[in-house]
Enzyme design. Structure first.
Site, PDB file in Angstrom:
ATOM      1  N   HIS A 208       0.268  -1.279  -0.067  1.00 24.63           N
ATOM      2  CA  HIS A 208      -0.099  -0.034  -0.233  1.00 24.63           C
ATOM      3  C   HIS A 208       0.970   1.265  -0.248  1.00 24.63           C
ATOM      4  O   HIS A 208       1.416   1.947   1.234  1.00 24.63           O
ATOM      5  CB  HIS A 208      -1.070  -0.142   1.246  1.00 24.63           C
ATOM      6  CG  HIS A 208      -1.660   1.603   1.334  1.00 24.63           C
ATOM      7  ND1 HIS A 208      -3.424   1.220   1.499  1.00 24.63           N
ATOM      8  CD2 HIS A 208      -1.114   2.480   1.150  1.00 24.63           C
ATOM      9  CE1 HIS A 208      -3.584   2.756   2.021  1.00 24.63           C
ATOM     10  NE2 HIS A 208      -2.860   3.256   1.636  1.00 24.63           N
ATOM     11  N   ARG A 292      -9.550  13.689   1.907  1.00 20.98           N
ATOM     12  CA  ARG A 292      -9.245  14.857   2.941  1.00 20.98           C
ATOM     13  C   ARG A 292      -7.852  14.407   3.972  1.00 20.98           C
ATOM     14  O   ARG A 292      -6.974  13.644   2.983  1.00 20.98           O
ATOM     15  CB  ARG A 292      -9.759  14.054   4.454  1.00 20.98           C
ATOM     16  CG  ARG A 292      -9.120  12.396   4.464  1.00 20.98           C
ATOM     17  CD  ARG A 292      -9.776  11.417   6.090  1.00 20.98           C
ATOM     18  NE  ARG A 292      -9.086  10.521   5.861  1.00 20.98           N
ATOM     19  CZ  ARG A 292      -9.299   8.874   5.209  1.00 20.98           C
ATOM     20  NH1 ARG A 292      -9.914   9.011   4.871  1.00 20.98           N
ATOM     21  NH2 ARG A 292      -8.698   8.181   5.955  1.00 20.98           N
TER      22      ARG A 292
HETATM   23  C1  MV4 Z   1      -6.994  -5.678  -3.209  1.00 19.11           C
HETATM   24  C2  MV4 Z   1      -6.225  -6.757  -3.208  1.00 19.11           C
HETATM   25  C3  MV4 Z   1      -5.312  -7.513  -3.532  1.00 19.11           C
HETATM   26  N1  MV4 Z   1      -5.500  -7.624  -5.148  1.00 19.11           N
HETATM   27  N2  MV4 Z   1      -6.761  -5.738  -4.446  1.00 19.11           N
HETATM   28  C4  MV4 Z   1      -7.653  -3.616   0.849  1.00 19.11           C
HETATM   29  C5  MV4 Z   1      -8.498  -2.702   1.820  1.00 19.11           C
HETATM   30  C6  MV4 Z   1      -8.614  -2.003   0.408  1.00 19.11           C
HETATM   31  N3  MV4 Z   1      -8.983  -0.825   0.759  1.00 19.11           N
HETATM   32  C7  MV4 Z   1      -8.595  -2.647  -0.911  1.00 19.11           C
HETATM   33  N4  MV4 Z   1      -7.895  -3.994  -0.073  1.00 19.11           N
HETATM   34  C8  MV4 Z   1      -6.894  -4.507  -1.573  1.00 19.11           C
HETATM   35  N5  MV4 Z   1      -7.412  -4.475  -2.369  1.00 19.11           N
HETATM   36  C9  MV4 Z   1      -6.697  -6.164  -5.444  1.00 19.11           C
HETATM   37  N6  MV4 Z   1      -6.663  -5.974  -6.416  1.00 19.11           N
HETATM   38  C10 MV4 Z   1      -5.417  -6.825  -1.771  1.00 19.11           C
HETATM   39  C11 MV4 Z   1      -5.630  -5.414  -0.408  1.00 19.11           C
HETATM   40  C12 MV4 Z   1      -5.467  -5.853   0.798  1.00 19.11           C
HETATM   41  C13 MV4 Z   1      -4.406  -4.635   1.342  1.00 19.11           C
HETATM   42  C14 MV4 Z   1      -4.513  -3.202   0.774  1.00 19.11           C
HETATM   43  C15 MV4 Z   1      -4.156  -2.122   1.076  1.00 19.11           C
HETATM   44  C16 MV4 Z   1      -3.875  -2.244   2.685  1.00 19.11           C
HETATM   45  C17 MV4 Z   1      -3.597  -3.956   2.909  1.00 19.11           C
HETATM   46  C18 MV4 Z   1      -4.105  -5.277   2.826  1.00 19.11           C
HETATM   47  C19 MV4 Z   1      -4.601  -5.817   3.364  1.00 19.11           C
HETATM   48  C20 MV4 Z   1      -5.163  -7.041   3.332  1.00 19.11           C
HETATM   49  C21 MV4 Z   1      -5.599  -6.967   1.515  1.00 19.11           C
END
Ligand code: MV4
Length: 502
Positions: A208, A292
């Site tokens: 992230h 924000r």
């Molecule tokens: C994802 C992903 C893997 N592939 N989308 C979690 C919260 C939401 N904002 C989006 N998230 C994710 N989306 C795809 N296509 C994995 C996550 C995810 C994650 C993303 C950001 C920060 C922490 C996370 C923890 C688990 C899964």
């Protein structure tokens, strides 16, 4: 020009905003619920207004009550902080209608980015890379199977109204498609009152990484580089740092341009964040936009040298951005940890209570944004985050050492906090070498689940010190040199006369 700002929030962020107000010669107005009569943000403000019962739904979230307070105080602007009404399109509109400046974007920007399918479409039009998948909601289960197969397993089923992981399901096997789509839809309905879901290709080893942007009302937009936020637990960020240990200059420049393009696509105004999901090969995709100021904004402030709240207020005053992209650089390394009133040894259960003692860390390169004080009872009604500890150093290695020093110096009693857990994170090999993704906490359970037992020698010292201190309170004639034969091999040097800060 804005002369008085009402801060529609509480806790550390309300105080953070008031600090910039004071520097700019702007009066600040606090609002408080029944549970916040003794809160620090009320004392910190120039004036304060009562807005209702403890539960946020009857106070901090009631638009009419906030507007009333703004009118009574004569505030010309409202800063929403984060959480509460900060991403509420109706609130942005209402302020405008009442002739009060909302320090944030338009309802159009909030709504467009708030709906993930609409946001994905908008990003595609603006040539910002989005995760491969669909841009229309799944209308029935038969179509779901076909769509998932087209996108290719594994996939993520996501709620269009979602964010923060709610209404999200990962699907690895064909036979799980129907049950996962059904579960995602019902969770989305329960959480957001909207059961629209769509499909994204699953990104392996996700990181992230988000970009801070600023846009003025004159068509200028800049980014203030990235924040690495992959250290999360149940979608709650724990550690943030900048620069990201996996970023390269080349990818950073490209992502920054895309972040600015994303914000410009919704005529953004103010400070915002573009979240990207990034894989190990630095392929990156737009995930969502936060319309924000964010909890983790201080690490950007420190490394880029910009007061983001001041910039928000300048933009709200319709002033053009004075910062120029080509003049911005990242200087050194900053890390933030969030301190929660939670018990890490008991499944992170919220642990509100009364602060008996607090010694905040100080010294070179340390910033502490908090709001609790000795004798303060943390209310159970709000987020259990009590403060943020931010450190800066010339290099990442030194920043980690500095964070450990600051965590060591941070003494807080009366409540359990996440400080021991944060300390352990700083020592995890994968954190130290910067090789981590969003699975960091679960992948390193063997380092993080260990209980830290105070060693017996320290226990002895504490017991004897407490005893000597106790004796000295009993009788004026018992002084610091009393109690000389407490235990063999121990000597009483008396109490320290000065406050012992590390
Ligand atoms: C994802 C992903 C893997 N592939 N989308 C979690 C919260 C939401 N904002 C989006 N998230 C994710 N989306 C795809 N296509 C994995 C996550 C995810 C994650 C993303 C950001 C920060 C922490 C996370 C923890 C688990 C899964």
């Amino acid at each position: 020009m804005i002369k008085k700002i009402l801060i529609a929030n509480r806790g550390e962020i309300a105080i953070r905003v008031m600090r910039s107000c004071r520097e700019m010669g702007i009066k600040s107005v606090a609002v408080f619920s029944e549970a916040d009569r003794t809160s620090m943000h009320v004392r910190f403000a120039d004036e304060a207004y009562f807005i209702g019962p403890a539960v946020a739904a009857e106070s901090y979230l009631v638009i009419d009550n906030i507007i009333d307070a703004a009118k009574k105080s004569g505030a010309d602007a409202i800063h929403p902080g984060y959480g509460f009404l900060s991403e509420n399109a109706e609130f942005s509109d209402r302020c405008k209608k009442e002739g009060i400046i909302f320090i944030g974007p338009s309802s159009y920007a909030i709504n467009t980015m708030g709906d993930k399918i609409t946001a994905r479409k908008k990003m595609q039009t603006a040539s910002v890379p989005v995760v491969p998948g669909t841009t229309k909601p799944i209308s029935n289960l038969k179509e779901a199977i076909k769509t998932v197969k087209e996108v290719g397993l594994p996939v993520m089923i996501k709620a269009s109204a979602g964010g923060g992981g709610k209404g999200m399901r990962m699907v690895e096997k064909e036979e799980d498609i129907v049950s996962s789509v059904t579960a995602a839809k019902s969770e989305a309905m329960a959480s957001f009152g909207n059961d629209e879901v769509y499909v994204e290709k699953y990104i392996n080893s996700p990181h992230h990484i988000e970009f801070q942007i600023l846009c003025d009302n004159h068509g200028n937009g800049i980014h203030l580089f990235e924040r690495e936020c992959s250290v999360q637990r149940r979608h709650q960020k724990i550690v943030e740092e900048t620069p990201s240990p996996i970023m390269t200059d080349e990818v950073r420049e490209e992502m920054g341009k895309h972040a600015v393009a994303a914000a410009m696509a919704v005529n953004y105004s103010g400070a915002g964040t573009i979240e990207f999901i990034v894989d190990d090969n630095l392929n990156y995709y737009f995930l969502e936009m936060n319309t924000r100021l964010q909890v983790e904004h201080p690490i950007t402030e420190r490394v880029v040298g910009v007061d983001l709240v001041k910039e928000q207020i300048r933009i709200a005053n319709n002033l053009p951005l004075e910062l120029k992209q080509e003049n911005l650089t990242q200087n050194g390394h900053a890390i933030e940890v969030r301190i929660y009133a939670e018990d890490p040894d008991n499944n992170f259960m919220p642990n509100p209570g009364t602060i008996k003692h607090i010694t905040e860390p100080l010294g070179l390169g340390v910033r502490h944004d908090g709001y609790v004080y000795e004798g303060y009872e943390i209310p159970m009604y709000y987020d259990p985050m009590i403060s943020k500890l931010i450190v800066w150093a010339p290099s990442r290695e030194e920043a980690i050492d500095r964070m450990k020093r600051a965590l060591y110096a941070y003494k807080i009693t009366g409540i359990k906090t996440s400080i021991p857990f944060l300390h352990k994170i700083m020592d995890v090999p994968d954190f130290k070498n910067g090789r981590y993704n969003t699975h960091f906490i679960q992948d390193n359970a063997k380092y993080l689940n260990k209980k830290v037992e105070p060693n017996n020698k320290i226990k002895d010292v504490a017991a004897i010190a407490a005893f000597v201190n106790y004796l000295s309170t009993l009788d004026e004639n018992v002084n610091d040199s009393s109690a000389t034969a407490l235990k063999s091999n121990w000597k009483n040097f008396g109490r320290k006369k000065s406050l012992n800060r590390f």
